[in-house]
Design an enzyme around this catalytic site. Structure first.
Site, mmCIF file in Angstrom:
data_model
loop_
_atom_site.group_PDB
_atom_site.id
_atom_site.type_symbol
_atom_site.label_atom_id
_atom_site.label_comp_id
_atom_site.label_asym_id
_atom_site.label_seq_id
_atom_site.Cartn_x
_atom_site.Cartn_y
_atom_site.Cartn_z
ATOM 1 N N GLY A 185 0.795 -1.215 0.000
ATOM 2 C CA GLY A 185 0.000 0.000 0.000
ATOM 3 C C GLY A 185 0.830 1.268 0.000
ATOM 4 N N GLU A 224 -5.414 -8.420 -6.701
ATOM 5 C CA GLU A 224 -5.068 -8.166 -5.298
ATOM 6 C C GLU A 224 -3.890 -7.200 -5.238
ATOM 7 O OE1 GLU A 224 -3.854 -10.527 -1.173
ATOM 8 O OE2 GLU A 224 -4.282 -11.652 -3.012
ATOM 9 N N LEU A 225 -4.041 -6.110 -4.526
ATOM 10 C CA LEU A 225 -3.041 -5.040 -4.492
ATOM 11 C C LEU A 225 -1.681 -5.544 -4.026
ATOM 12 C CD1 LEU A 225 -2.497 -1.959 -4.762
ATOM 13 C CD2 LEU A 225 -3.121 -1.765 -2.347
ATOM 14 N N ASP A 226 -0.649 -5.262 -4.844
ATOM 15 C CA ASP A 226 0.749 -5.565 -4.511
ATOM 16 C C ASP A 226 0.970 -7.036 -4.181
ATOM 17 O OD1 ASP A 226 1.402 -2.878 -4.855
ATOM 18 O OD2 ASP A 226 1.041 -2.399 -2.755
ATOM 19 N N ALA A 227 0.203 -7.926 -4.796
ATOM 20 C CA ALA A 227 0.304 -9.348 -4.460
ATOM 21 C C ALA A 227 0.518 -10.229 -5.684
ATOM 22 C CB ALA A 227 -0.953 -9.792 -3.713
#
Length: 287
Positions: A204, A229-232
């Site tokens: 994030g 999925e954020l940053d995944a």
């Protein structure tokens, strides 16, 4: 340079796969230039990258993948992707206000390190137009409102431009916007992001500030493919540098910017060279 074919494949591991594929190439007068393979013993999966010279190859290039799928896809449950060295990838760059990654990518491109075409740069701010002008590239700006009420409209326009310019992959060079599922699904494992943290730590916003508050002794940068999925998404490249209690959030940002440039450049190079194979949420990076 001579045109070559590059085949990336994965399938359940079993004896004879390398023999079958190499025999297919040599029987059709292909000269193998590169072969690298890996077996994931935990999942029982086989991965391979093989490249061969097409100068004397008997099968027309537009039929090669059809032949391979007919011969091996069902037999070995094989998933294949075929590329040609003389088909340059077309890389669109998305940016916001920070210039360090953008300058690094463009400098490497101008120096001939990247065998790609860059048709344009996209931004949500006017700030970096001067950089695009220095390199003679079109610069498109679509501002996104704070309430994101025009986000769908903006991405529709961006998608039209990407399609019109036949873009094959996208690099988010510190583009501070979340990409929609629609765009991600249109470019699966073809949107490369740079995150200013050693993921999965500090996802994030403001990861350097998070790192400073936590008192870590190492900070890092991570380049990965973008997923919903954020940053995944699958991680392509990472690196770290040591810090001390004397560092401030501002000094962490300065140290981190150097890492970000290096890590992103390595990831982009591997993608251009077709040396990345994704499986589940991981990557196999061939030498």
């Amino acid at each position: 340079m001579k045109s070559t074919a590059i085949l990336l494949l994965h399938c359940p591991d079993q004896p004879g796969i390398i023999t079958e594929v190499t025999k297919f190439i040599t029987d059709n007068h292909g000269n193998i230039l590169y072969l690298d393979q890996y077996v994931d013993r935990q999942d029982g999966m086989f991965f391979m990258r093989i490249e061969w010279d097409l100068e004397q190859f008997l099968i027309p290039r537009d039929k090669i993948l059809e032949y391979i799928n007919t011969l091996y896809a069902q037999r070995y449950q094989m998933v294949c992707n075929l590329y040609f060295s003389d088909c340059k990838p077309r890389m669109a760059i998305f940016v916001s206000k920070m210039s360090h990654c953008l300058y690094d990518l463009l400098a490497r491109w101008k120096a001939g390190e990247y065998d790609v075409d860059i048709p344009f740069i996209v931004s949500n701010h006017e700030d970096l137009r001067y950089v695009a002008e220095q390199f003679g590239l079109p610069y498109y700006v679509w501002s996104i409102k704070k309430d994101h009420s025009n986000k769908a409209e903006v991405e529709e326009a961006e998608m039209e431009l990407l399609k019109k310019e036949n873009v094959t992959f996208i690099v988010l060079a510190r583009y501070m916007q979340i990409i929609s599922d629609e765009m991600i699904n249109s470019y699966p494992n073809h949107i490369i992001n740079i995150h200013h943290s050693f993921l999965p730590a500090f996802v994030g916003a403001k990861p350097y500030h998070q790192a400073w508050e936590r008192g870590v002794k190492i900070i890092g940068a991570t380049s990965h493919y973008v997923t919903a999925e954020l940053d995944a998404g699958p991680i392509i490249e990472q690196d770290v540098t040591r810090i001390t209690h004397k560092d401030t959030p501002e000094s962490l940002v300065l140290k981190g910017k150097d890492l970000e440039k290096i890590v992103l450049s390595r990831a982009v190079r591997k993608h251009i060279e077709r040396k990345i194979l994704t499986y589940k949420n991981k990557t196999i990076i061939f030498n």
